[in-house]
Design a protein around this motif. Structure first.
Motif, mmCIF file in Angstrom:
data_model
loop_
_atom_site.group_PDB
_atom_site.id
_atom_site.type_symbol
_atom_site.label_atom_id
_atom_site.label_comp_id
_atom_site.label_asym_id
_atom_site.label_seq_id
_atom_site.Cartn_x
_atom_site.Cartn_y
_atom_site.Cartn_z
ATOM 1 N N ILE A 1 30.563 -8.845 5.953
ATOM 2 C CA ILE A 1 30.862 -10.038 5.179
ATOM 3 C C ILE A 1 31.755 -9.725 3.988
ATOM 4 O O ILE A 1 31.854 -8.574 3.543
ATOM 5 C CB ILE A 1 29.577 -10.720 4.675
ATOM 6 C CG1 ILE A 1 28.856 -9.826 3.655
ATOM 7 C CG2 ILE A 1 28.646 -11.072 5.819
ATOM 8 C CD1 ILE A 1 27.775 -10.542 2.884
ATOM 9 N N TYR B 1 32.333 -15.538 12.791
ATOM 10 C CA TYR B 1 33.070 -14.566 11.973
ATOM 11 C C TYR B 1 34.570 -14.637 12.215
ATOM 12 O O TYR B 1 35.216 -13.715 12.658
ATOM 13 C CB TYR B 1 32.543 -13.138 12.150
ATOM 14 C CG TYR B 1 32.340 -12.643 13.557
ATOM 15 C CD1 TYR B 1 33.334 -11.966 14.232
ATOM 16 C CD2 TYR B 1 31.112 -12.818 14.176
ATOM 17 C CE1 TYR B 1 33.125 -11.479 15.507
ATOM 18 C CE2 TYR B 1 30.892 -12.329 15.443
ATOM 19 C CZ TYR B 1 31.901 -11.660 16.115
ATOM 20 O OH TYR B 1 31.678 -11.184 17.385
ATOM 21 N N ALA C 1 29.295 -16.361 1.091
ATOM 22 C CA ALA C 1 30.096 -15.304 1.725
ATOM 23 C C ALA C 1 30.824 -15.796 2.971
ATOM 24 O O ALA C 1 30.434 -16.793 3.589
ATOM 25 C CB ALA C 1 29.193 -14.127 2.100
ATOM 26 N N LYS C 2 31.876 -15.072 3.310
ATOM 27 C CA LYS C 2 32.579 -15.237 4.585
ATOM 28 C C LYS C 2 32.161 -14.100 5.506
ATOM 29 O O LYS C 2 31.994 -12.964 5.065
ATOM 30 C CB LYS C 2 34.099 -15.177 4.383
ATOM 31 C CG LYS C 2 34.685 -16.336 3.606
ATOM 32 C CD LYS C 2 36.199 -16.167 3.489
ATOM 33 C CE LYS C 2 36.834 -17.304 2.708
ATOM 34 N NZ LYS C 2 38.309 -17.134 2.600
ATOM 35 N N VAL C 3 31.991 -14.422 6.788
ATOM 36 C CA VAL C 3 31.664 -13.393 7.781
ATOM 37 C C VAL C 3 32.962 -12.987 8.466
ATOM 38 O O VAL C 3 33.669 -13.816 9.032
ATOM 39 C CB VAL C 3 30.656 -13.917 8.813
ATOM 40 C CG1 VAL C 3 30.235 -12.802 9.764
ATOM 41 C CG2 VAL C 3 29.427 -14.495 8.115
ATOM 42 N N GLN D 1 31.797 -11.042 0.289
ATOM 43 C CA GLN D 1 31.025 -11.832 -0.669
ATOM 44 C C GLN D 1 31.965 -12.620 -1.578
ATOM 45 O O GLN D 1 32.915 -12.079 -2.141
ATOM 46 C CB GLN D 1 30.129 -10.920 -1.495
ATOM 47 C CG GLN D 1 29.280 -11.650 -2.524
ATOM 48 C CD GLN D 1 28.369 -10.700 -3.277
ATOM 49 O OE1 GLN D 1 27.576 -9.992 -2.661
ATOM 50 N NE2 GLN D 1 28.489 -10.656 -4.594
ATOM 51 N N GLU E 1 32.629 -20.356 5.309
ATOM 52 C CA GLU E 1 31.782 -19.771 4.283
ATOM 53 C C GLU E 1 30.338 -20.248 4.460
ATOM 54 O O GLU E 1 30.093 -21.389 4.848
ATOM 55 C CB GLU E 1 32.283 -20.134 2.888
ATOM 56 C CG GLU E 1 33.639 -19.538 2.556
ATOM 57 C CD GLU E 1 34.038 -19.785 1.112
ATOM 58 O OE1 GLU E 1 33.251 -20.407 0.364
ATOM 59 O OE2 GLU E 1 35.134 -19.356 0.727
ATOM 60 N N TYR F 1 26.520 -8.080 10.770
ATOM 61 C CA TYR F 1 27.680 -8.868 10.368
ATOM 62 C C TYR F 1 28.307 -8.244 9.127
ATOM 63 O O TYR F 1 27.607 -7.949 8.156
ATOM 64 C CB TYR F 1 27.279 -10.311 10.062
ATOM 65 C CG TYR F 1 26.864 -11.114 11.267
ATOM 66 C CD1 TYR F 1 27.802 -11.543 12.203
ATOM 67 C CD2 TYR F 1 25.534 -11.463 11.466
ATOM 68 C CE1 TYR F 1 27.429 -12.280 13.316
ATOM 69 C CE2 TYR F 1 25.146 -12.207 12.568
ATOM 70 C CZ TYR F 1 26.100 -12.615 13.495
ATOM 71 O OH TYR F 1 25.720 -13.346 14.588
#
Length: 220
Positions: A73, A104, A47-49, A75, A109, A71
């Motif tokens: 995110i 973030y 995932a990316k925050v 996915q 990732e 956070y």
């Protein structure tokens, strides 16, 4: 300086050292092989925050608000978990209580493993396996979908000093620390502990699917 003042100062120093020691010990985790982290987790995702903020999560027994970091995110892929996207990751507000700090900026990732909280959320601590996606080896990335789950019935035993042995055929001996002085050594980076056809477990190296009946370590 009077004896009383000296006694007060000494007590203050001892109290400060005790508090520092308590903070140091507040978050203590035993090293685990990435496969163990995968098997122990409810959810494992890439995932990316994209955001983060402090939120209230009820009150403690004294009525004081409990703070957590939330956070948000995006996915990218789920390797293990419920049949829905995870949208929020919760953690404690500081590392002294096992809180995790994530960047973030929407670009970096992560591989995030943790416990399910329901309603598209999960909870993580410093004891969970959370690493930048780019830091994973090719074998680790492949093992998230094809290897680690095959060995969740096996036990990975960490060797801390020589000699060390396993207690049953269902164990794999993890020797990275004693042989390489690292918990990210070759076994953590390139091997998975897989159950064989006879019920015993053994280390397997590589990204190609194992044979139906393999007895020794295979190379890529």
């Amino acid at each position: 300086m009077s004896t009383m003042v000296s006694g007060v100062l000494a007590a203050a120093v001892l109290l400060l050292l005790w508090r520092v020691d308590r903070m140091t010990e507040a978050c203590s985790c035993s090293p685990v092989h990435p496969q163990q982290a995968f098997c122990n987790a409810d959810i494992v995702i890439r995932a990316k925050v994209v955001g983060g903020r402090e939120v209230d999560s009820g009150n403690d027994i004294y009525g004081n608000p409990i703070k957590r970091t939330q956070y948000e995110i995006k996915q990218v892929k789920m390797f293990k978990g419920p049949d829905r996207d995870i949208e929020s990751v919760f953690t404690a507000p500081s590392s002294s209580v096992c809180g995790v700090t994530l960047e973030y900026n929407g670009k970096k990732e992560y591989l995030i493993a943790g416990k399910a909280e329901g309603d598209g959320a999960m909870h993580v601590t410093l004891c969970d396996f959370i690493v930048p996606w780019d830091s994973l080896t090719a074998t680790q990335k492949k093992s998230l979908t094809q290897r680690y789950e095959m060995g969740c019935d096996c036990k990975i035993t960490r060797c801390t000093s020589m000699p060390c042995t396993i207690g049953s055929p269902e164990e794999c001996l993890w020797t990275d620390w004693v042989l390489e002085k690292s918990m990210s050594g070759s076994q953590a980076s390139h091997y998975a502990c897989i159950k064989r056809s006879d019920g015993s477990c053994a280390w397997y190296r590589g990204t190609a699917p194992p044979k139906n009946d393999f007895l020794d370590i295979e190379d890529p």
